[in-house]
Design a protein around this motif. Structure first.
Motif, PDB file in Angstrom:
ATOM      1  N   GLU A   5       0.843  -1.202   0.000  1.00  0.00           N
ATOM      2  CA  GLU A   5       0.000   0.000   0.000  1.00  0.00           C
ATOM      3  C   GLU A   5       0.875   1.247   0.000  1.00  0.00           C
ATOM      4  O   GLU A   5       1.973   1.250   0.554  1.00  0.00           O
ATOM      5  CB  GLU A   5      -0.908  -0.001   1.223  1.00  0.00           C
ATOM      6  CG  GLU A   5      -1.887  -1.145   1.237  1.00  0.00           C
ATOM      7  CD  GLU A   5      -2.752  -1.178   2.488  1.00  0.00           C
ATOM      8  OE1 GLU A   5      -2.464  -0.427   3.448  1.00  0.00           O
ATOM      9  OE2 GLU A   5      -3.712  -1.958   2.506  1.00  0.00           O
ATOM     10  N   ARG A   7       0.261   5.831  -0.238  1.00  0.00           N
ATOM     11  CA  ARG A   7      -0.615   7.003  -0.383  1.00  0.00           C
ATOM     12  C   ARG A   7       0.098   8.072  -1.209  1.00  0.00           C
ATOM     13  O   ARG A   7       1.284   8.319  -1.026  1.00  0.00           O
ATOM     14  CB  ARG A   7      -0.982   7.559   0.987  1.00  0.00           C
ATOM     15  CG  ARG A   7      -1.806   8.833   0.918  1.00  0.00           C
ATOM     16  CD  ARG A   7      -2.307   9.237   2.260  1.00  0.00           C
ATOM     17  NE  ARG A   7      -3.513   8.447   2.504  1.00  0.00           N
ATOM     18  CZ  ARG A   7      -4.284   8.587   3.561  1.00  0.00           C
ATOM     19  NH1 ARG A   7      -3.978   9.449   4.499  1.00  0.00           N
ATOM     20  NH2 ARG A   7      -5.366   7.850   3.692  1.00  0.00           N
ATOM     21  N   PRO A  40      -1.451   6.201 -13.431  1.00  0.00           N
ATOM     22  CA  PRO A  40      -1.208   5.236 -12.345  1.00  0.00           C
ATOM     23  C   PRO A  40      -0.016   4.304 -12.582  1.00  0.00           C
ATOM     24  O   PRO A  40       0.521   3.758 -11.615  1.00  0.00           O
ATOM     25  CB  PRO A  40      -2.521   4.453 -12.274  1.00  0.00           C
ATOM     26  CG  PRO A  40      -3.549   5.447 -12.714  1.00  0.00           C
ATOM     27  CD  PRO A  40      -2.865   6.212 -13.822  1.00  0.00           C
ATOM     28  N   PHE A  43       2.846   5.251 -10.462  1.00  0.00           N
ATOM     29  CA  PHE A  43       2.707   5.031  -9.024  1.00  0.00           C
ATOM     30  C   PHE A  43       3.575   3.852  -8.584  1.00  0.00           C
ATOM     31  O   PHE A  43       4.021   3.782  -7.444  1.00  0.00           O
ATOM     32  CB  PHE A  43       1.259   4.778  -8.631  1.00  0.00           C
ATOM     33  CG  PHE A  43       0.323   5.946  -8.875  1.00  0.00           C
ATOM     34  CD1 PHE A  43       0.779   7.204  -9.227  1.00  0.00           C
ATOM     35  CD2 PHE A  43      -1.043   5.769  -8.766  1.00  0.00           C
ATOM     36  CE1 PHE A  43      -0.095   8.266  -9.452  1.00  0.00           C
ATOM     37  CE2 PHE A  43      -1.928   6.819  -8.978  1.00  0.00           C
ATOM     38  CZ  PHE A  43      -1.448   8.068  -9.322  1.00  0.00           C
ATOM     39  N   ILE A  71      -8.830  10.928 -11.911  1.00  0.00           N
ATOM     40  CA  ILE A  71      -7.867  11.353 -10.896  1.00  0.00           C
ATOM     41  C   ILE A  71      -7.596  12.833 -11.172  1.00  0.00           C
ATOM     42  O   ILE A  71      -7.240  13.204 -12.286  1.00  0.00           O
ATOM     43  CB  ILE A  71      -6.566  10.541 -10.987  1.00  0.00           C
ATOM     44  CG1 ILE A  71      -6.841   9.070 -10.645  1.00  0.00           C
ATOM     45  CG2 ILE A  71      -5.494  11.118 -10.067  1.00  0.00           C
ATOM     46  CD1 ILE A  71      -5.644   8.149 -10.833  1.00  0.00           C
ATOM     47  N   ILE A  77      -4.748   9.877  -2.969  1.00  0.00           N
ATOM     48  CA  ILE A  77      -5.037   8.567  -3.558  1.00  0.00           C
ATOM     49  C   ILE A  77      -4.342   7.489  -2.731  1.00  0.00           C
ATOM     50  O   ILE A  77      -3.128   7.556  -2.515  1.00  0.00           O
ATOM     51  CB  ILE A  77      -4.538   8.485  -5.019  1.00  0.00           C
ATOM     52  CG1 ILE A  77      -5.207   9.528  -5.891  1.00  0.00           C
ATOM     53  CG2 ILE A  77      -4.710   7.082  -5.595  1.00  0.00           C
ATOM     54  CD1 ILE A  77      -6.643   9.245  -6.235  1.00  0.00           C
ATOM     55  N   ASP A  78      -5.118   6.526  -2.259  1.00  0.00           N
ATOM     56  CA  ASP A  78      -4.571   5.354  -1.583  1.00  0.00           C
ATOM     57  C   ASP A  78      -4.525   4.218  -2.595  1.00  0.00           C
ATOM     58  O   ASP A  78      -5.555   3.876  -3.187  1.00  0.00           O
ATOM     59  CB  ASP A  78      -5.434   4.965  -0.383  1.00  0.00           C
ATOM     60  CG  ASP A  78      -5.362   6.002   0.718  1.00  0.00           C
ATOM     61  OD1 ASP A  78      -4.236   6.324   1.136  1.00  0.00           O
ATOM     62  OD2 ASP A  78      -6.422   6.507   1.144  1.00  0.00           O
ATOM     63  N   CYS A  79      -3.338   3.654  -2.787  1.00  0.00           N
ATOM     64  CA  CYS A  79      -3.163   2.591  -3.776  1.00  0.00           C
ATOM     65  C   CYS A  79      -2.763   1.293  -3.102  1.00  0.00           C
ATOM     66  O   CYS A  79      -1.936   1.283  -2.185  1.00  0.00           O
ATOM     67  CB  CYS A  79      -2.095   2.972  -4.789  1.00  0.00           C
ATOM     68  SG  CYS A  79      -2.575   4.353  -5.837  1.00  0.00           S
ATOM     69  N   CYS A 105      -6.809   2.023  -6.866  1.00  0.00           N
ATOM     70  CA  CYS A 105      -6.628   3.377  -6.346  1.00  0.00           C
ATOM     71  C   CYS A 105      -7.963   3.884  -5.816  1.00  0.00           C
ATOM     72  O   CYS A 105      -8.959   3.869  -6.545  1.00  0.00           O
ATOM     73  CB  CYS A 105      -6.117   4.308  -7.439  1.00  0.00           C
ATOM     74  SG  CYS A 105      -4.557   3.771  -8.180  1.00  0.00           S
ATOM     75  N   THR A 106      -7.959   4.329  -4.569  1.00  0.00           N
ATOM     76  CA  THR A 106      -9.173   4.858  -3.956  1.00  0.00           C
ATOM     77  C   THR A 106      -8.922   6.267  -3.437  1.00  0.00           C
ATOM     78  O   THR A 106      -7.785   6.657  -3.187  1.00  0.00           O
ATOM     79  CB  THR A 106      -9.652   3.967  -2.781  1.00  0.00           C
ATOM     80  OG1 THR A 106      -8.644   3.953  -1.756  1.00  0.00           O
ATOM     81  CG2 THR A 106      -9.940   2.544  -3.232  1.00  0.00           C
ATOM     82  N   SER A 107      -9.990   7.007  -3.295  1.00  0.00           N
ATOM     83  CA  SER A 107      -9.940   8.328  -2.684  1.00  0.00           C
ATOM     84  C   SER A 107     -11.181   8.469  -1.811  1.00  0.00           C
ATOM     85  O   SER A 107     -12.297   8.204  -2.273  1.00  0.00           O
ATOM     86  CB  SER A 107      -9.915   9.424  -3.753  1.00  0.00           C
ATOM     87  OG  SER A 107      -9.844  10.700  -3.149  1.00  0.00           O
ATOM     88  N   THR A 114      -8.784   1.155 -11.361  1.00  0.00           N
ATOM     89  CA  THR A 114      -8.146  -0.148 -11.227  1.00  0.00           C
ATOM     90  C   THR A 114      -7.283  -0.360 -12.465  1.00  0.00           C
ATOM     91  O   THR A 114      -7.743  -0.141 -13.583  1.00  0.00           O
ATOM     92  CB  THR A 114      -9.199  -1.279 -11.122  1.00  0.00           C
ATOM     93  OG1 THR A 114     -10.041  -1.009 -10.009  1.00  0.00           O
ATOM     94  CG2 THR A 114      -8.533  -2.631 -10.936  1.00  0.00           C
TER      95      THR A 114
END
Length: 126
Positions: A5, A7, A40, A43, A71, A77-79, A105-107, A114
């Motif tokens: 994980e 961020r 992404p 990332f 984005i 963004i949490d990946c 990836c979530t926010s 994804t």
């Protein structure tokens, strides 16, 4: 461990630099820059990925992106990068190892993007 994980704080500068590096036009929504769809992939640079050998060259096999929302600059963004499958195959140049990955990836708890990626190692090792 097959899950990592990280961020990220997405800035206008980061989006601009990435867009310029791939010669993509800058786009905006609600006054915020939108990251190019392929952003992404960079990332991955923040992750120390223990299951990928640094001694073995990797070939980029396949990649796809699926978006629920863009984005944009200012997002946190949490990946989560996961190794979803390792597959061995015989190839013309020797044994192949396919590493299938998922980057989610979530926010603010919502899935934004994804990315599914396959990296291929040629030869002996993992």
């Amino acid at each position: 461990m097959n899950r990592l994980e990280h961020r990220f704080h997405i800035t206008s500068e980061w989006i601009s630099e990435y867009a310029q590096s791939i010669q993509a036009p800058l786009q905006m929504i609600h006054g915020n820059l939108i990251a190019p769809a392929t952003m992404p992939i960079i990332f991955w640079q923040a992750f120390n990925i223990p299951w990928l050998s640094v001694d073995t060259p990797l070939i980029h096999g396949k990649q796809s992106f699926s978006y629920k929302a863009p984005i944009t600059a200012g997002m946190i963004i949490d990946c989560e990068l996961s190794l979803t499958k390792i597959e061995k195959k015989a190839g013309r140049e020797g044994d192949l190892t396919l590493f299938k990955h998922s980057l989610i990836c979530t926010s603010e708890g919502r899935i934004i993007c994804t990315a599914e990626t396959v990296l291929i190692s040629i030869g002996g090792g993992v």
